[in-house]
Motif scaffolding. Sequence first.
Motif, PDB file in Angstrom:
ATOM      1  N   ALA A  85      13.484   6.343   0.329  1.00 14.43           N
ATOM      2  CA  ALA A  85      12.565   5.210   0.419  1.00 14.43           C
ATOM      3  C   ALA A  85      12.572   4.483  -0.917  1.00 14.43           C
ATOM      4  N   ASP A  86      12.595   3.177  -0.851  1.00 15.98           N
ATOM      5  CA  ASP A  86      12.508   2.299  -2.012  1.00 15.98           C
ATOM      6  C   ASP A  86      11.231   1.491  -1.801  1.00 15.98           C
ATOM      7  N   ALA A  87      10.156   1.894  -2.500  1.00 16.16           N
ATOM      8  CA  ALA A  87       8.836   1.317  -2.264  1.00 16.16           C
ATOM      9  C   ALA A  87       8.334   0.555  -3.479  1.00 16.16           C
ATOM     10  N   VAL A  88       7.557  -0.481  -3.229  1.00 16.13           N
ATOM     11  CA  VAL A  88       6.934  -1.254  -4.297  1.00 16.13           C
ATOM     12  C   VAL A  88       5.429  -1.283  -4.046  1.00 16.13           C
ATOM     13  N   TYR A  89       4.683  -0.953  -5.092  1.00 13.42           N
ATOM     14  CA  TYR A  89       3.227  -0.956  -5.062  1.00 13.42           C
ATOM     15  C   TYR A  89       2.707  -1.709  -6.282  1.00 13.42           C
ATOM     16  N   THR A  90       1.500  -2.259  -6.163  1.00 14.84           N
ATOM     17  CA  THR A  90       0.767  -2.715  -7.338  1.00 14.84           C
ATOM     18  C   THR A  90      -0.298  -1.662  -7.603  1.00 14.84           C
ATOM     19  N   ILE A  91      -0.619  -1.461  -8.871  1.00 12.54           N
ATOM     20  CA  ILE A  91      -1.677  -0.533  -9.242  1.00 12.54           C
ATOM     21  C   ILE A  91      -2.785  -1.330  -9.908  1.00 12.54           C
ATOM     22  N   SER A  92      -4.037  -0.889  -9.718  1.00  9.99           N
ATOM     23  CA  SER A  92      -5.155  -1.637 -10.287  1.00  9.99           C
ATOM     24  C   SER A  92      -6.360  -0.725 -10.509  1.00  9.99           C
ATOM     25  N   PRO A  93      -7.231  -1.120 -11.461  1.00 13.54           N
ATOM     26  CA  PRO A  93      -8.425  -0.326 -11.727  1.00 13.54           C
ATOM     27  C   PRO A  93      -9.508  -0.497 -10.651  1.00 13.54           C
ATOM     28  N   ALA A  94      -9.491  -1.605  -9.945  1.00  8.82           N
ATOM     29  CA  ALA A  94     -10.477  -1.875  -8.891  1.00  8.82           C
ATOM     30  C   ALA A  94      -9.755  -2.029  -7.561  1.00  8.82           C
ATOM     31  N   LEU A  95     -10.504  -1.851  -6.484  1.00 13.05           N
ATOM     32  CA  LEU A  95      -9.916  -1.968  -5.149  1.00 13.05           C
ATOM     33  C   LEU A  95      -9.301  -3.349  -4.979  1.00 13.05           C
ATOM     34  N   PRO A  96      -7.975  -3.410  -4.786  1.00 10.94           N
ATOM     35  CA  PRO A  96      -7.326  -4.714  -4.632  1.00 10.94           C
ATOM     36  C   PRO A  96      -7.587  -5.316  -3.257  1.00 10.94           C
TER      37      PRO A  96
END
Length: 119
Positions: A85-96
């Motif tokens: 799997a080649d996956a892309v995510y964004t990470i954030s301190p608050a619920l996006p």
Amino acid sequence: MGVVACAEGAGGNDRPFAPDYKGVETRLMDGDLVNFRVAMRGARDEADVLAYARCAAAQYALIRGYGFARHLRTNVTREGGIWSADAVYTISPALPRGLRTIDSEVVVDDCLEQNIPTV
């Protein structure tokens, strides 16, 4: 007399689930955008490799001090018995914003219960 069927054999797949997780490659693309490449042998279907990528993303977010991630896309391939799997995510301190968000702590706990490795 009655006959008792074994639930494990239901669905036509008598093989036990014995995944072999081949590792995670993580690449920070830009700020909060992260690419995860995972590979495994012994997946039952695409859902198993998607779960592996999700576990990697959740743990990575926690390592970086963020509590949440949002799934953007995943491409899955299978070649010679190896699922990737080649996956892309964004990470954030608050619920996006968005529908495909994950609470990293909840997901990592679930991964541990299912014996799915994280980063």
